[in-house]
Motif scaffolding. Structure first.
Motif, short mmCIF file in Angstrom:
data_model
loop_
_atom_site.label_atom_id
_atom_site.label_comp_id
_atom_site.label_asym_id
_atom_site.label_seq_id
_atom_site.Cartn_x
_atom_site.Cartn_y
_atom_site.Cartn_z
N UNK A 39 10.40 -12.40 66.59
CA UNK A 39 10.23 -12.23 65.15
C UNK A 39 11.26 -11.24 64.62
N UNK A 40 11.81 -11.59 63.50
CA UNK A 40 12.84 -10.75 62.91
C UNK A 40 12.19 -9.51 62.30
N UNK A 41 12.81 -8.36 62.55
CA UNK A 41 12.29 -7.11 62.00
C UNK A 41 12.43 -7.14 60.48
N UNK A 42 11.44 -6.61 59.78
CA UNK A 42 11.57 -6.57 58.33
C UNK A 42 12.67 -5.60 57.93
N UNK A 43 13.11 -5.70 56.72
CA UNK A 43 14.13 -4.77 56.25
C UNK A 43 13.51 -3.39 56.14
N UNK A 44 14.36 -2.38 56.16
CA UNK A 44 13.88 -1.01 56.03
C UNK A 44 13.22 -0.82 54.67
N UNK A 45 13.77 -1.44 53.64
CA UNK A 45 13.21 -1.31 52.30
C UNK A 45 11.79 -1.88 52.27
N UNK A 46 11.60 -3.06 52.84
CA UNK A 46 10.27 -3.68 52.85
C UNK A 46 9.29 -2.88 53.70
N UNK A 47 9.74 -2.44 54.88
CA UNK A 47 8.87 -1.66 55.76
C UNK A 47 8.52 -0.31 55.14
N UNK A 87 10.45 -0.16 63.88
CA UNK A 87 11.20 -1.35 64.29
C UNK A 87 12.31 -1.65 63.30
N UNK A 88 12.00 -1.53 62.02
CA UNK A 88 13.00 -1.79 60.99
C UNK A 88 14.12 -0.75 61.07
N UNK A 89 13.76 0.51 61.30
CA UNK A 89 14.77 1.56 61.44
C UNK A 89 15.66 1.29 62.65
N UNK A 90 15.06 0.87 63.75
CA UNK A 90 15.83 0.56 64.96
C UNK A 90 16.80 -0.59 64.72
N UNK A 91 16.39 -1.55 63.91
CA UNK A 91 17.23 -2.72 63.65
C UNK A 91 18.29 -2.46 62.57
N UNK A 92 18.15 -1.37 61.84
CA UNK A 92 19.07 -1.07 60.74
C UNK A 92 20.42 -0.62 61.29
N UNK A 93 21.41 -1.45 61.12
CA UNK A 93 22.76 -1.15 61.63
C UNK A 93 23.61 -0.37 60.62
N UNK A 98 21.36 8.62 63.66
CA UNK A 98 21.55 9.99 63.18
C UNK A 98 20.88 10.19 61.82
N UNK A 99 20.97 9.20 60.97
CA UNK A 99 20.34 9.29 59.65
C UNK A 99 18.82 9.40 59.79
N UNK A 100 18.25 8.70 60.75
CA UNK A 100 16.81 8.61 60.91
C UNK A 100 16.21 9.72 61.77
N UNK A 101 17.01 10.66 62.24
CA UNK A 101 16.54 11.66 63.20
C UNK A 101 15.21 12.32 62.78
N UNK A 102 15.13 12.83 61.59
CA UNK A 102 13.91 13.52 61.13
C UNK A 102 12.74 12.54 61.02
N UNK A 103 13.03 11.33 60.58
CA UNK A 103 11.98 10.31 60.48
C UNK A 103 11.43 9.97 61.86
#
Length: 144
Positions: A39-47, A87-93, A98-103
């Motif tokens: 299954x395709x990961x949802x977009x970061x915006x949607x998640x 999952x969406x963050x992991x798939x976000x290219x 580095x951007x997501x570190x705190x999240x």
């Protein structure tokens, strides 16, 4: 002579059924060997929206009761969309880890609280407090 003919006829029918059954089974086996599509990961915006909606829903309901063990369903309702967000963050290219570190730190804290497997009152800050902090962080660091 009649018995031999009848026996050959039955044997012939059984062989035909066996061959047809084998070919049908082989076709099914081939179909089953194909890996299921991931299954395709949802977009970061949607998640993000789904996760923040879950936090808002928690905030607009009665929150957690004071009694231990009565908030697990609400903790799960916030933690499940957080897993999808990860999952969406992991798939976000586009942005990268580095951007997501705190999240990720906040998500890890939520996972630690959920790993207890029940509402023990002491894990509420890890799950729900981190969820609110993550929601605030997502507001401050929007991803388009």
């Amino acid at each position: 002579m009649g018995r031999i003919t009848w026996g050959r006829t039955v044997a012939g029918v059984l062989v035909a059924v066996a061959v047809l059954g084998t070919s049908a089974c082989g076709g099914e086996a081939e179909a089953q060997k194909k890996p299921a599509a991931k299954p395709k990961a949802p977009t970061v915006v949607a998640a993000t929206k789904t996760f923040q909606d879950a936090v808002t829903t928690f905030d607009t309901t009665d929150g957690c009761p004071k009694a231990t063990g009565e908030c697990w369903d609400k903790m799960t309702a916030v933690a499940d969309p957080a897993k999808v967000l990860r999952k969406a963050m992991n798939a976000d290219k586009k942005t990268g880890p580095a951007f997501w570190r705190e999240a990720y730190v906040l998500l890890d804290k939520m996972d630690k609280g959920m790993a207890v497997g029940e509402d023990t009152f002491t894990n509420r800050p890890d799950v729900l407090g981190s969820a609110h902090d993550l929601s605030d962080w997502l507001d401050e660091n929007p991803v388009q």
